[in-house]
Write a protein that holds these residues in place. Structure first.
Motif, PDB file in Angstrom:
ATOM      1  N   UNK A   1      22.567 -15.676   4.174  1.00  0.00           N
ATOM      2  CA  UNK A   1      23.028 -14.902   5.650  1.00  0.00           C
ATOM      3  C   UNK A   1      23.110 -13.381   5.834  1.00  0.00           C
ATOM      4  N   UNK A   2      23.333 -12.828   4.379  1.00  0.00           N
ATOM      5  CA  UNK A   2      22.979 -11.171   4.388  1.00  0.00           C
ATOM      6  C   UNK A   2      21.284 -10.646   3.454  1.00  0.00           C
ATOM      7  N   UNK A   3      20.473 -11.198   3.584  1.00  0.00           N
ATOM      8  CA  UNK A   3      19.343 -11.334   3.259  1.00  0.00           C
ATOM      9  C   UNK A   3      18.691 -12.256   1.989  1.00  0.00           C
ATOM     10  N   UNK A   4      17.926 -11.992   1.432  1.00  0.00           N
ATOM     11  CA  UNK A   4      17.227 -12.441   0.746  1.00  0.00           C
ATOM     12  C   UNK A   4      17.497 -12.301  -1.018  1.00  0.00           C
ATOM     13  N   UNK A   5      18.216 -13.010  -1.727  1.00  0.00           N
ATOM     14  CA  UNK A   5      18.439 -12.711  -2.781  1.00  0.00           C
ATOM     15  C   UNK A   5      17.519 -12.672  -3.868  1.00  0.00           C
ATOM     16  N   UNK A   6      17.252 -11.877  -4.710  1.00  0.00           N
ATOM     17  CA  UNK A   6      16.019 -11.666  -6.111  1.00  0.00           C
ATOM     18  C   UNK A   6      16.389 -11.978  -7.258  1.00  0.00           C
ATOM     19  N   UNK A   7      16.550 -12.792  -7.797  1.00  0.00           N
ATOM     20  CA  UNK A   7      16.297 -11.796  -9.486  1.00  0.00           C
ATOM     21  C   UNK A   7      15.299 -12.200 -10.609  1.00  0.00           C
ATOM     22  N   UNK A   8      15.276 -11.389 -11.509  1.00  0.00           N
ATOM     23  CA  UNK A   8      14.853 -11.391 -12.768  1.00  0.00           C
ATOM     24  C   UNK A   8      14.719 -12.714 -13.192  1.00  0.00           C
ATOM     25  N   UNK A   9      13.452 -13.241 -13.532  1.00  0.00           N
ATOM     26  CA  UNK A   9      12.992 -14.433 -14.067  1.00  0.00           C
ATOM     27  C   UNK A   9      12.298 -15.505 -13.649  1.00  0.00           C
ATOM     28  N   UNK A  10      12.046 -16.843 -13.990  1.00  0.00           N
ATOM     29  CA  UNK A  10      11.693 -18.097 -13.854  1.00  0.00           C
ATOM     30  C   UNK A  10      12.861 -18.043 -13.317  1.00  0.00           C
TER      31      UNK A  10
END
Length: 354
Positions: free
Chosen positions: A345-354
């Motif tokens: 809800x607070x924004x799309x979260x991105x994480x490094x790696x597949x």
């Protein structure tokens, strides 16, 4: 739009005029073609180049300018300087739907009966703008998905309550659909679909004359903004880089940009733009090394403008643009398998790696 290394847009001299690229005039760039810079209100870009092509049937204009009195008066004055007027305009070839390119074209087209041609990929944006139930700024939702809720709230607080003049956002008379030649009588230009900056962006290549009417796709001193469009495209940066590669496959052409000076080589500038975004992808991925981030978080860790400014030094509008552009880079990293995304809800979260 992010300035690139090299000549500053604020200082750039155009070879056709021998003076600053935004200086008033109808500057001849080739036989039968003039460049007319028109002013932009409250815009760091200062001006937009409108190109006037003389044909046996009248004038064809590539882009129209922003529908403000200052731009209309200047266009009228410059056309009279080359012995023409609004009534001589037969067609507008609009590169994309952004207001500095589209709105004066559609106003003058409606008044004088000129054909207004626009890429069919811009239809969803115009349908959204003409939706009578629309009661909020559609860019706010994009900012929220980028994790920039505070910026979105400030955008809303700054909104003018006046309703937009919808005569500026009328649908075009002609939709451009797919790559195809356009016969202008004395010359033929190839309409080339180049999505990325917007989904329906087109450039127009006059290969016989060695010219590329580049719109906002290939700009000589700045990188075109990516992600600043509604409804949002799934992978605007992927579209943009693919479109750059497509234009790179054309002959090397002189660049007639919408903003900035005339430039000598489309190949050179495309190569620079592709290299810039490859570097930016790596920088965005490196910013994820410390853990999960929103686009807004990552944007704050990157440097902006040719002066490598911190995010906090940007004005509010530029902060929003930066957050949306960073999201475009992170979404492409996900598509490349170099990062993962999670809806929140607070924004799309991105994480490094597949």
């Amino acid at each position: 739009m992010t300035p690139s290394p090299g000549t500053s847009t604020a200082l750039a001299v155009s070879p056709d005029s021998g003076t600053h690229w935004s200086a008033e005039g109808a500057w001849p760039v080739a036989e039968g073609i003039h460049r007319i810079p028109l002013p932009l209100p409250m815009d760091g870009l200062r001006a937009i180049n409108v190109y006037v092509i003389e044909t046996p049937d009248g004038l064809v204009l590539v882009d129209g300018g922003w529908a403000i009195p200052e731009a209309r008066d200047l266009l009228d004055r410059c056309l009279r300087g080359i012995g023409a007027g609004f009534g001589d305009i037969r067609r507008f070839l609009v590169t994309h739907v952004h207001r500095d390119h589209f709105t004066l074209a559609t106003v003058l087209g409606g008044e004088y009966g000129a054909d207004v041609a626009l890429g069919i990929g811009e239809r969803p944006a115009l349908e959204l703008l003409n939706d009578e139930t629309l009661d909020s700024n559609p860019f706010v939702d994009v900012l929220v998905t980028a994790g920039a809720r505070e910026v979105a709230d400030q955008w809303v607080a700054m909104q003018n309550d006046e309703q937009p003049d919808m005569s500026m956002w009328a649908f075009p008379t002609t939709w451009l659909d797919g790559d195809h030649p356009i016969d202008l009588g004395s010359r033929t230009v190839d309409a080339v679909h180049t999505p990325g900056h917007t989904p329906g962006h087109f450039v127009f290549a006059d290969q016989a004359a060695g010219l590329l009417f580049a719109g906002d796709h290939v700009l000589p001193t700045i990188t075109p903004s990516i992600g600043f469009t509604v409804p949002p495209a799934p992978l605007p940066l992927g579209d943009f880089m693919a479109s750059l590669t497509k234009v790179r496959a054309l002959p090397d052409l002189r660049v007639l940009p919408a903003h900035g000076p005339v430039a000598p080589s489309s190949h050179q500038r495309v190569d620079e733009l592709l290299a810039f975004h490859e570097t930016r992808l790596d920088q965005s991925l490196a910013a994820l090394a410390a853990g999960t981030r929103t686009s807004h978080d990552v944007a704050q860790e990157l440097a902006w403008t040719r002066h490598e400014r911190a995010y906090t030094e940007l004005d509010l509008f530029s902060q929003g643009m930066a957050s949306m552009e960073t999201k475009a880079h992170l979404e492409l990293l996900v598509a490349q398998g170099r990062a993962t995304r999670t809806e929140d809800p607070d924004g799309v979260l991105f994480t490094a790696g597949p």
